[in-house]
Design a protein around this motif. Structure first.
Motif, PDB file in Angstrom:
ATOM      1  N   VAL A  96      35.036  29.702  43.281  1.00  0.00           N
ATOM      2  CA  VAL A  96      35.211  31.153  43.318  1.00  0.00           C
ATOM      3  C   VAL A  96      35.205  31.699  41.896  1.00  0.00           C
ATOM      4  CG1 VAL A  96      36.618  31.020  45.414  1.00  0.00           C
ATOM      5  CG2 VAL A  96      37.734  31.175  43.186  1.00  0.00           C
ATOM      6  N   ASP A 136      37.752  33.774  48.433  1.00  0.00           N
ATOM      7  CA  ASP A 136      36.935  34.978  48.309  1.00  0.00           C
ATOM      8  C   ASP A 136      37.399  36.074  49.261  1.00  0.00           C
ATOM      9  OD1 ASP A 136      35.108  34.560  46.236  1.00  0.00           O
ATOM     10  OD2 ASP A 136      33.865  33.274  47.485  1.00  0.00           O
ATOM     11  N   GLN A 139      37.808  39.519  47.632  1.00  0.00           N
ATOM     12  CA  GLN A 139      36.709  40.141  46.903  1.00  0.00           C
ATOM     13  C   GLN A 139      36.360  41.501  47.498  1.00  0.00           C
ATOM     14  OE1 GLN A 139      35.329  38.859  44.000  1.00  0.00           O
ATOM     15  NE2 GLN A 139      37.127  37.588  44.298  1.00  0.00           N
ATOM     16  N   SER A 170      31.815  34.660  45.523  1.00  0.00           N
ATOM     17  CA  SER A 170      31.984  35.240  44.195  1.00  0.00           C
ATOM     18  C   SER A 170      31.330  34.399  43.111  1.00  0.00           C
ATOM     19  CB  SER A 170      33.477  35.407  43.895  1.00  0.00           C
ATOM     20  OG  SER A 170      34.150  34.170  43.990  1.00  0.00           O
TER      21      SER A 170
END
Length: 266
Positions: A96, A136, A139, A170
């Motif tokens: 990530v 993630d 995000q 990501s």
């Protein structure tokens, strides 16, 4: 046992090596890893962030038995130095790139200083923080993939959608931006140039491979599979004409008001 180890991205391309092999054979030194240990990899300056979560598959591997990864070494003198001693095999679990894993946030949640070598995570607060935020799920700079109207639900002003995890990644996003830049590949929009400071580093990432063709073991090639696009163009790439989403070239034609081929016209 849970560990944090440090890595220099200027010296070695960890992300590409993980994408290629799914693991890295890591110089073990005197560290007493055990099979099944979890290892988080902290990337040193200029990244200053934990970006990889791995599990130890093997320990005490002889150099003659490791994967030859010379092509991922940016510093060949360090590659030559690495050709001795024992190695541990770190199998990638997840990668990530998010702000929660930055050094400043880690220090606020129990990390004493930037890791300089292997350290055991003995601080429960730090471990809980890493385990919670190494994902993630937090995000925001990606675009939700709407698979069909039947998957969309409205609750007041809120909308529930199915998210495409491949566009959400990501780390894949970071790699794509490094390679392609931050300009929309369709309309050319650059958010920093248009909006100033608030637009710095903002762009959506679009996956060129149709979602139904992606299998669970699919590995993203960020150079070929991912492109930066602005939110407007991204939304239009997921609209359908005669049941088919437009290609990049077809959408460019639409933008320029050029007549499309017969097979994509309404």
């Amino acid at each position: 046992m849970n560990w944090i180890i440090s890595a220099n991205s200027k010296m070695y391309d960890h992300s590409s090596a993980f994408e290629h092999y799914g693991f890295i054979d890591w110089k073990q030194g005197l560290t007493k890893y055990s099979t099944g240990d979890i290892v988080y990899i902290y990337c040193t300056s200029p990244i200053k962030m934990i970006q990889y979560k791995c599990i130890i598959e093997k320990t005490d591997i002889d150099y003659s038995q490791i994967q030859d990864d010379k092509k991922y070494w940016n510093d060949l003198s360090e590659y030559e130095k690495s050709q001795t001693g024992k190695y541990a095999r770190l199998k990638l679990i997840e990668q990530v790139s998010n702000n929660q894993m930055r050094l400043d946030n880690l220090k606020q949640n129990g990390l004493n200083a930037a890791p300089q070598g292997p350290i055991k995570i003995k601080n429960d607060k730090l471990l809980k923080y890493i385990e919670t935020y190494f994902t993630d799920n937090y995000q925001t700079d990606y675009f939700p993939e709407i698979v069909g109207e039947s998957t969309v639900e409205y609750e007041g002003a809120k909308k529930t959608v199915i998210v495409n995890k491949y566009e959400r990644s990501s780390k894949a996003r970071e790699n794509a931006i490094k390679h392609h830049g931050l300009n929309c590949k369709i309309c050319g929009l650059n958010f920093k140039e248009l909006y100033g400071e608030i637009g710095i580093d903002f762009i959506h990432i679009h996956h060129l491979v149709p979602i139904h063709e992606i299998a669970e073991n699919y590995r993203i090639d960020f150079k070929k599979d991912l492109i930066p696009v602005c939110p407007n163009c991204h939304a239009m790439l997921h609209r359908k004409i005669n049941g088919k989403e437009p290609t990049i070239d077809e959408l460019k034609l639409m933008m320029n008001r050029i007549t499309l081929p017969n097979n994509v016209q309404k």
